[in-house]
Write an enzyme that holds these catalytic residues in place. Structure first.
Site, PDB file in Angstrom:
ATOM      1  N   ASP A 123       6.964  -4.972   9.805  1.00 15.97           N
ATOM      2  CA  ASP A 123       8.218  -4.588  10.457  1.00 15.97           C
ATOM      3  C   ASP A 123       8.589  -5.593  11.551  1.00 15.97           C
ATOM      4  O   ASP A 123       8.675  -5.271  12.733  1.00 15.97           O
ATOM      5  CB  ASP A 123       8.130  -3.174  11.029  1.00 15.97           C
ATOM      6  CG  ASP A 123       6.878  -2.956  11.876  1.00 15.97           C
ATOM      7  OD1 ASP A 123       5.990  -3.830  11.886  1.00 15.97           O
ATOM      8  OD2 ASP A 123       6.791  -1.900  12.521  1.00 15.97           O
ATOM      9  N   ASP A 142      -7.811  -5.783  15.074  1.00 15.59           N
ATOM     10  CA  ASP A 142      -7.508  -7.144  15.521  1.00 15.59           C
ATOM     11  C   ASP A 142      -8.281  -7.489  16.791  1.00 15.59           C
ATOM     12  O   ASP A 142      -8.775  -8.617  16.943  1.00 15.59           O
ATOM     13  CB  ASP A 142      -6.000  -7.327  15.724  1.00 15.59           C
ATOM     14  CG  ASP A 142      -5.339  -6.202  16.517  1.00 15.59           C
ATOM     15  OD1 ASP A 142      -6.050  -5.305  17.021  1.00 15.59           O
ATOM     16  OD2 ASP A 142      -4.095  -6.215  16.645  1.00 15.59           O
ATOM     17  N   ASP A 159       2.858  -8.847  10.712  1.00 22.84           N
ATOM     18  CA  ASP A 159       3.166  -7.451  10.413  1.00 22.84           C
ATOM     19  C   ASP A 159       4.353  -7.360   9.468  1.00 22.84           C
ATOM     20  O   ASP A 159       5.103  -8.325   9.271  1.00 22.84           O
ATOM     21  CB  ASP A 159       3.470  -6.693  11.703  1.00 22.84           C
ATOM     22  CG  ASP A 159       2.300  -5.833  12.159  1.00 22.84           C
ATOM     23  OD1 ASP A 159       1.420  -5.553  11.335  1.00 22.84           O
ATOM     24  OD2 ASP A 159       2.267  -5.455  13.339  1.00 22.84           O
ATOM     25  N   GLN A 217       0.819  -1.208   0.000  1.00 24.88           N
ATOM     26  CA  GLN A 217       0.000   0.000   0.000  1.00 24.88           C
ATOM     27  C   GLN A 217       0.858   1.265   0.000  1.00 24.88           C
ATOM     28  O   GLN A 217       0.361   2.356   0.273  1.00 24.88           O
ATOM     29  CB  GLN A 217      -0.934   0.004   1.220  1.00 24.88           C
ATOM     30  CG  GLN A 217      -1.839  -1.216   1.287  1.00 24.88           C
ATOM     31  CD  GLN A 217      -2.877  -1.149   2.389  1.00 24.88           C
ATOM     32  OE1 GLN A 217      -4.059  -1.322   2.144  1.00 24.88           O
ATOM     33  NE2 GLN A 217      -2.449  -0.904   3.610  1.00 24.88           N
ATOM     34  N   HIS A 268       9.328  -7.665  16.983  1.00 28.32           N
ATOM     35  CA  HIS A 268       8.579  -6.540  16.419  1.00 28.32           C
ATOM     36  C   HIS A 268       9.031  -5.268  17.138  1.00 28.32           C
ATOM     37  O   HIS A 268       9.365  -5.294  18.326  1.00 28.32           O
ATOM     38  CB  HIS A 268       7.089  -6.783  16.652  1.00 28.32           C
ATOM     39  CG  HIS A 268       6.155  -5.833  15.947  1.00 28.32           C
ATOM     40  ND1 HIS A 268       6.021  -4.514  16.304  1.00 28.32           N
ATOM     41  CD2 HIS A 268       5.285  -6.033  14.922  1.00 28.32           C
ATOM     42  CE1 HIS A 268       5.112  -3.945  15.528  1.00 28.32           C
ATOM     43  NE2 HIS A 268       4.657  -4.831  14.675  1.00 28.32           N
ATOM     44  N   ASN A 308      -3.602   3.071   0.013  1.00 31.80           N
ATOM     45  CA  ASN A 308      -3.376   2.887   1.441  1.00 31.80           C
ATOM     46  C   ASN A 308      -4.709   2.857   2.181  1.00 31.80           C
ATOM     47  O   ASN A 308      -5.304   3.896   2.457  1.00 31.80           O
ATOM     48  CB  ASN A 308      -2.484   3.999   1.997  1.00 31.80           C
ATOM     49  CG  ASN A 308      -2.168   3.781   3.469  1.00 31.80           C
ATOM     50  OD1 ASN A 308      -2.320   2.679   3.996  1.00 31.80           O
ATOM     51  ND2 ASN A 308      -1.734   4.834   4.135  1.00 31.80           N
TER      52      ASN A 308
END
Length: 617
Positions: A246, A356, A244, A189, A380, A218
């Site tokens: 990252d 979530d 995720d 995105q 993370h 996005n």
């Protein structure tokens, strides 16, 4: 027999987290190891009572059809292999042992899972009488697989193509995981494209037809993960693992979540834990819950937040031996069965934050519980690195928390009071941009659910568009902000704590007194000097409401050297406080009507058809 868990040791990128894989206390030099085996020096012992290599027996007994497991250890050299178990209090018991000798030897232990429901782990320890190598170890079962099928794996990324390509490479490097995958989806995105990142072409060739990269505007995390789920519905995958962008993944953890799901009598959401990427032995998020009274997420016990395995091993940490209940698992790593998606729909169009949590609560109400599985984790960047309730995300924190509460609480309980207190904390911290965004967020809630999909791609630019009106949101260089005329305030107790918030006032009376003194200070006009020069300098961690509320202005210095300049504005304070009181009264008064309105809209908001129009509109 179906494999449940394999011995795994760290790759080079995880070497700093060696304590999560094995406990080699007393070994002077680092142990030599491969991905699946380790050498034990003569006269030494190694314990696998560690996060990634102990077997979480209580979770398997409670949630799955597995009632007996087999541990098979392959060795070379001479020594002893011993099987250990613990109970819910963390008391360890040596169950049995076998001597090993020769170039190739294999020992097998059987363990009945009949006493672990409340808690307990199983592991083995190796002692070397001469040089001993543990070549491999596997936990397996003869229990029937109840949820057959392969796994889809998906991530959504926004201008982090380096992380995305690194994750794809880690996946491609594990042939066992690749053999279990139906598809790998990357929803891009951003404007820095994954497909243009160095190394992408090489890893894409290795993954071949497994990999699909999808570009879309996005639409936030909820839009990206909704796309992953929607694409998964078009495959034969039995479940999808969301991760995720990252992160650094441990592929064995993904396999364990899949194998656990396969043995659940009913489909379950199976989540992985979060380790701190900057402090790799620190377990940042374990089993998380949502408090219904104030309606906020977090650990069930804050005393057990941010446990450092480098300081206390699994054997030394009794609370980790209790089986923990989770109400949700963050989408940094969470397996969602395809059946769940078909029955309850896709995520709410919340852009970011609470999507979530809401999904897991909705799944739980439909009979699909969430299990946060030990031994299934990744690394993370944690939210301690930055307070994201102060930037543009403040809108989504406020709006999405309220929307989720309306969907899952019959009555508001203390939620409006807790939300209003968050407004007050922003105002006492001279964070008027955050206060404005929270005001807009609650206004959107009171207006109803009709605009959630329409606003998905337009809200963020609008929020960022007004940011320049608020000086506290400008990141200055140190030379551009005058030195504080009262100097720098030092708070030694603010060295990194478990919660990262420093020495907060403790107890309701002290909190009330601190807030009252800050409010009394607001009656006093802002000193002229404070408008042209900061009154005090604080570090970003020290810049909490109970300190900023006593100041007229503050020079706030971040770890990266940038400086923010917060200045008290009495007019803005009064305006936002009035709006907060009015909005929360309306929320309390109109709760039954709004609750019904949002619940009635939920099926359409989360349907595949509605999301497809958003994806392609």
């Amino acid at each position: 027999m179906p494999l449940l868990q394999s011995l795994v040791l760290p790759t080079a990128e995880h070497e700093a987290a060696l304590a999560l894989y094995l406990d080699a206390e007393g070994t002077a030099a680092p142990l030599q190891h491969t991905r699946t085996g380790v050498g034990v020096p003569t006269g030494r012992s190694v314990s696998f009572a560690t996060y990634f290599n102990a077997f979480p027996a209580s979770y398997w007994q409670h949630w799955t059809n597995v009632r007996q497991v087999t541990l098979t250890v392959a060795t070379s050299g001479s020594g002893e292999i011993a099987l250990w178990t613990s109970d819910a209090a963390g008391k360890a018991t040596r169950r049995e042992s076998r001597a090993v000798a020769g170039d190739l030897d294999t020992v097998v232990f059987s363990l009945v899972l009949d006493r672990f429901d409340a808690g307990g782990w199983a592991w083995f320890e190796a002692s070397a009488s001469s040089a001993l190598t543990i070549a491999s170890a596997e936990w397996s079962t003869d229990a029937e697989v109840l949820q057959p099928g392969r796994l889809a794996l998906g991530t959504t990324t926004m201008n982090k193509p380096d992380y995305a390509v690194a994750t794809l490479r880690t996946i491609a490097d594990d042939p066992v995981l690749v053999s279990e995958l139906e598809r790998v989806f990357v929803v891009d995105q951003g404007t820095r494209l994954v497909q243009e990142e160095p190394g992408y072409l090489e890893v894409a060739a290795r993954l071949g037809d497994l990999l699909t990269v999808i570009r879309q505007p996005n639409l936030g995390g909820s839009g990206g993960y909704a796309r992953v789920m929607a694409e998964t519905l078009g495959t034969d995958a039995a479940a999808v693992m969301l991760v995720d962008d990252d992160v650094q993944v441990e592929t064995e953890g993904i396999l364990r979540a899949l194998r656990f799901f396969r043995h659940c009598p009913e489909p379950r959401l199976v989540g992985g834990h979060m380790f701190d990427l900057n402090h790799p032995t620190v377990l940042h998020a374990f089993a998380e819950t949502v408090r219904d009274d104030i309606f906020f997420w977090g650990p069930a016990d804050v005393e057990h937040e941010r446990h450092d395995f480098g300081m206390a091993t699994l054997k030394d940490t009794p609370w980790l031996h209790q089986r923990a209940e989770a109400r949700y698992n963050g989408w940094w790593m969470c397996l969602i069965p395809t059946r769940v998606i078909r029955e309850i729909g896709l995520p709410l169009p919340l852009f970011i934050k609470w999507d979530d949590v809401e999904y897991a609560l909705r799944a739980g109400e439909a009979g699909f519980a969430t299990v946060s599985l030990p031994g299934s984790g990744l690394w993370h960047l944690t939210w301690l690195e930055k307070d994201d309730t102060l930037d543009w995300q403040a809108f989504f924190h406020a709006r999405n928390r309220a929307v989720t509460a309306l969907l899952h609480l019959e009555t508001p309980h203390r939620f409006p009071v807790a939300s209003r207190r968050q407004d007050l904390r922003s105002l006492l911290s001279m964070q008027y941009y955050a206060a404005e965004l929270r005001r807009q967020g609650l206004a959107a809630v009171l207006a109803g659910p009709d605009s959630l999909h329409r606003a998905l791609g337009t809200t963020l630019p609008a929020l960022r568009g007004i940011q320049p009106q608020y000086r506290e949101m400008t990141a200055f260089s140190a030379a551009d902000v005058p030195e504080a005329y009262q100097g720098r305030a030092e708070y030694p107790g603010d060295a990194l704590t478990k919660t990262g918030i420093g020495l907060a006032p403790q107890g309701p009376l002290r909190v009330a007194l601190t807030a009252w003194l800050a409010l009394r200070h607001l009656i006093v006009p802002v000193k002229a000097q404070a408008a042209v020069r900061p009154q005090r300098e604080l570090t970003r961690r020290a810049a909490q409401w109970w300190r900023l509320g006593a100041l007229d202005s503050a020079r706030i210095v971040g770890a990266d050297g940038t400086v923010n300049w917060n200045t008290r504005d009495r007019a803005r304070f009064r305006r936002y406080l009035r709006d907060s009181i009015r909005q929360h009264r309306a929320l309390q008064r109109d709760w039954p009507r709004l609750r019904e309105q949002y619940r009635r809209a939920l099926p359409e908001l989360t349907s595949l058809e509605t999301w497809q129009r958003t994806f392609h509109g």
